[in-house]
Design a protein around this motif. Structure first.
Motif, mmCIF file in Angstrom:
data_model
loop_
_atom_site.group_PDB
_atom_site.id
_atom_site.type_symbol
_atom_site.label_atom_id
_atom_site.label_comp_id
_atom_site.label_asym_id
_atom_site.label_seq_id
_atom_site.Cartn_x
_atom_site.Cartn_y
_atom_site.Cartn_z
ATOM 1 N N SER A 1 -95.679 -40.316 -82.372
ATOM 2 C CA SER A 1 -96.106 -39.194 -81.532
ATOM 3 C C SER A 1 -97.618 -39.016 -81.539
ATOM 4 N N LEU A 2 -98.235 -39.209 -82.681
ATOM 5 C CA LEU A 2 -99.690 -39.048 -82.763
ATOM 6 C C LEU A 2 -100.426 -40.179 -82.056
ATOM 7 N N LYS A 3 -99.844 -41.353 -82.019
ATOM 8 C CA LYS A 3 -100.471 -42.473 -81.305
ATOM 9 C C LYS A 3 -100.292 -42.325 -79.797
ATOM 10 N N TYR A 4 -99.126 -41.860 -79.369
ATOM 11 C CA TYR A 4 -98.826 -41.709 -77.944
ATOM 12 C C TYR A 4 -98.804 -40.218 -77.600
ATOM 13 N N LYS A 5 -99.992 -39.635 -77.623
ATOM 14 C CA LYS A 5 -100.149 -38.181 -77.440
ATOM 15 C C LYS A 5 -99.599 -37.703 -76.100
ATOM 16 N N ASP A 6 -99.653 -38.518 -75.054
ATOM 17 C CA ASP A 6 -99.145 -38.087 -73.752
ATOM 18 C C ASP A 6 -97.639 -37.815 -73.821
ATOM 19 N N ILE A 7 -96.898 -38.669 -74.510
ATOM 20 C CA ILE A 7 -95.451 -38.478 -74.676
ATOM 21 C C ILE A 7 -95.201 -37.249 -75.550
ATOM 22 N N PHE A 8 -95.966 -37.129 -76.623
ATOM 23 C CA PHE A 8 -95.832 -36.011 -77.554
ATOM 24 C C PHE A 8 -96.152 -34.679 -76.857
ATOM 25 N N PRO B 1 -91.016 -34.918 -87.684
ATOM 26 C CA PRO B 1 -90.302 -35.844 -88.579
ATOM 27 C C PRO B 1 -91.230 -36.696 -89.438
ATOM 28 N N MET B 2 -90.842 -36.878 -90.657
ATOM 29 C CA MET B 2 -91.480 -37.792 -91.594
ATOM 30 C C MET B 2 -92.998 -37.647 -91.668
ATOM 31 N N VAL B 3 -93.445 -36.432 -91.903
ATOM 32 C CA VAL B 3 -94.874 -36.191 -92.078
ATOM 33 C C VAL B 3 -95.259 -36.660 -93.480
ATOM 34 N N PHE B 4 -96.259 -37.506 -93.537
ATOM 35 C CA PHE B 4 -96.668 -38.100 -94.805
ATOM 36 C C PHE B 4 -97.804 -37.329 -95.464
ATOM 37 N N SER B 5 -98.667 -36.721 -94.648
ATOM 38 C CA SER B 5 -99.852 -36.097 -95.225
ATOM 39 C C SER B 5 -100.200 -34.802 -94.502
ATOM 40 N N LEU B 6 -101.041 -34.016 -95.133
ATOM 41 C CA LEU B 6 -101.545 -32.796 -94.503
ATOM 42 C C LEU B 6 -102.300 -33.146 -93.231
ATOM 43 N N GLU B 7 -103.026 -34.241 -93.246
ATOM 44 C CA GLU B 7 -103.785 -34.682 -92.068
ATOM 45 C C GLU B 7 -102.854 -34.925 -90.873
ATOM 46 N N ASP C 1 -95.785 -53.110 -82.810
ATOM 47 C CA ASP C 1 -95.686 -53.578 -84.182
ATOM 48 C C ASP C 1 -94.424 -54.429 -84.317
ATOM 49 N N LYS C 2 -94.587 -55.732 -84.397
ATOM 50 C CA LYS C 2 -93.433 -56.625 -84.481
ATOM 51 C C LYS C 2 -93.000 -56.873 -85.927
ATOM 52 N N GLY C 3 -93.664 -56.213 -86.868
ATOM 53 C CA GLY C 3 -93.311 -56.367 -88.277
ATOM 54 C C GLY C 3 -92.055 -55.578 -88.589
ATOM 55 N N ASN C 4 -91.961 -55.094 -89.797
ATOM 56 C CA ASN C 4 -90.811 -54.307 -90.232
ATOM 57 C C ASN C 4 -90.827 -52.955 -89.521
ATOM 58 N N PRO C 5 -89.851 -52.673 -88.635
ATOM 59 C CA PRO C 5 -89.864 -51.418 -87.889
ATOM 60 C C PRO C 5 -89.605 -50.194 -88.765
ATOM 61 N N PHE C 6 -89.144 -50.396 -90.001
ATOM 62 C CA PHE C 6 -88.912 -49.264 -90.888
ATOM 63 C C PHE C 6 -90.201 -48.803 -91.562
ATOM 64 N N LEU C 7 -91.259 -49.563 -91.364
ATOM 65 C CA LEU C 7 -92.576 -49.206 -91.876
ATOM 66 C C LEU C 7 -93.499 -49.003 -90.680
ATOM 67 N N GLY C 8 -94.633 -48.418 -90.905
ATOM 68 C CA GLY C 8 -95.639 -48.358 -89.851
ATOM 69 C C GLY C 8 -95.383 -47.316 -88.788
ATOM 70 N N LEU C 9 -95.395 -47.729 -87.539
ATOM 71 C CA LEU C 9 -95.392 -46.819 -86.397
ATOM 72 C C LEU C 9 -93.998 -46.268 -86.122
ATOM 73 N N ARG C 10 -93.741 -45.081 -86.629
ATOM 74 C CA ARG C 10 -92.471 -44.411 -86.367
ATOM 75 C C ARG C 10 -92.638 -42.918 -86.598
#
Length: 167
Positions: free
Chosen positions: A126-133, A154-160, A112-121
Motif C-alpha cells: 500500500s505504501l509503494k502503490y499510494k494511488d491504490i491505497f 496489516p502487518m505494520v513492522f515499524s512506527l515509520e 518482486d519475483k523472489g519469495n512472495p512471503f517476504l518483501g512487498l506485501r
C-alpha cells in the motif's frame, strides 16, 4: 461432528434453546461485544443469526483477489457501504489491502519475483502503490460515514510504516 449437526437440527425444529443468547455477557453480567470476521458480502447474512454486535474485521483483499483488475474507488465504496449498512450496530473495522504472500491477484505482475512471503506485501504494498491505497481509504471513509468506523493496517513492522500510512 454429529453432535453439532444434531444441535442444529434441534434448533431448526424449535425444540432446543438457541446456541447463542441475544446478548453476550459474563456470568456477572458484564457485557461483551461479539464481533464477526467477514470476508465476503454473503457473510452478512449470518451476523443477525449469530447475535453479532458488528464486524470486528473485514478483510478487504477479497474484492481485489476475485476480480480481473483492481476495483475502482466507486466499486470499493459499493462493497464497503453494503458492509456498513449490514453491520448490526454499525461497528465496522476495515483492514486495508493485505496482498502478497499467498494472496496475489492473478492480474498483478509482481515486481518482486523472489519469495512472495517476504518483501512487498501488506502495508508495504500500500505504501509503494499510494494511488491504490488512497482510493481504498477514500472509499472506506465515504462508506463508513455513519458508522463506528475503524481502520486497521496489516502487518505494520515499524512506527515509520504506521506514520506513513496515516498521512
Amino acid at each position: 461432528m454429529q453432535e453439532f449437526k444434531d444441535r442444529i437440527d434441534e434448533q431448526t425444529m424449535g425444540s432446543a434453546p438457541p446456541a447463542m443468547k441475544a446478548i453476550t455477557e459474563t456470568k456477572d453480567r458484564v457485557r461483551i461485544k461479539l464481533m464477526a470476521n467477514v470476508n465476503l458480502l454473503k457473510d452478512l447474512e449470518l451476523l443477525g443469526q449469530l447475535s453479532c454486535d458488528g464486524i470486528g474485521l473485514y478483510r478487504s483483499e477479497f474484492p481485489f483477489i476475485i476480480r480481473k483488475n483492481f476495483p475502482t474507488e466507486g466499486e470499493q465504496f459499493f462493497i464497503y457501504r453494503k458492509l456498513a449498512e449490514g453491520a448490526p450496530s454499525k461497528d465496522v473495522t476495515f483492514r486495508t489491502l493485505d496482498i502478497g504472500g499467498d494472496k496475489i491477484p492473478t492480474y498483478w505482475e509482481s515486481a518482486d519475483k523472489g519469495n512472495p512471503f517476504l518483501g512487498l506485501r501488506s502495508i508495504r504494498f500500500s505504501l509503494k502503490y499510494k494511488d491504490i491505497f488512497t482510493q481504498q481509504i477514500k472509499a472506506i471513509l465515504r462508506a463508513g460515514v455513519d458508522c463506528n468506523l475503524k481502520i486497521m493496517f496489516p502487518m505494520v513492522f515499524s512506527l515509520e510504516e504506521f506514520l506513513q500510512a496515516k498521512v
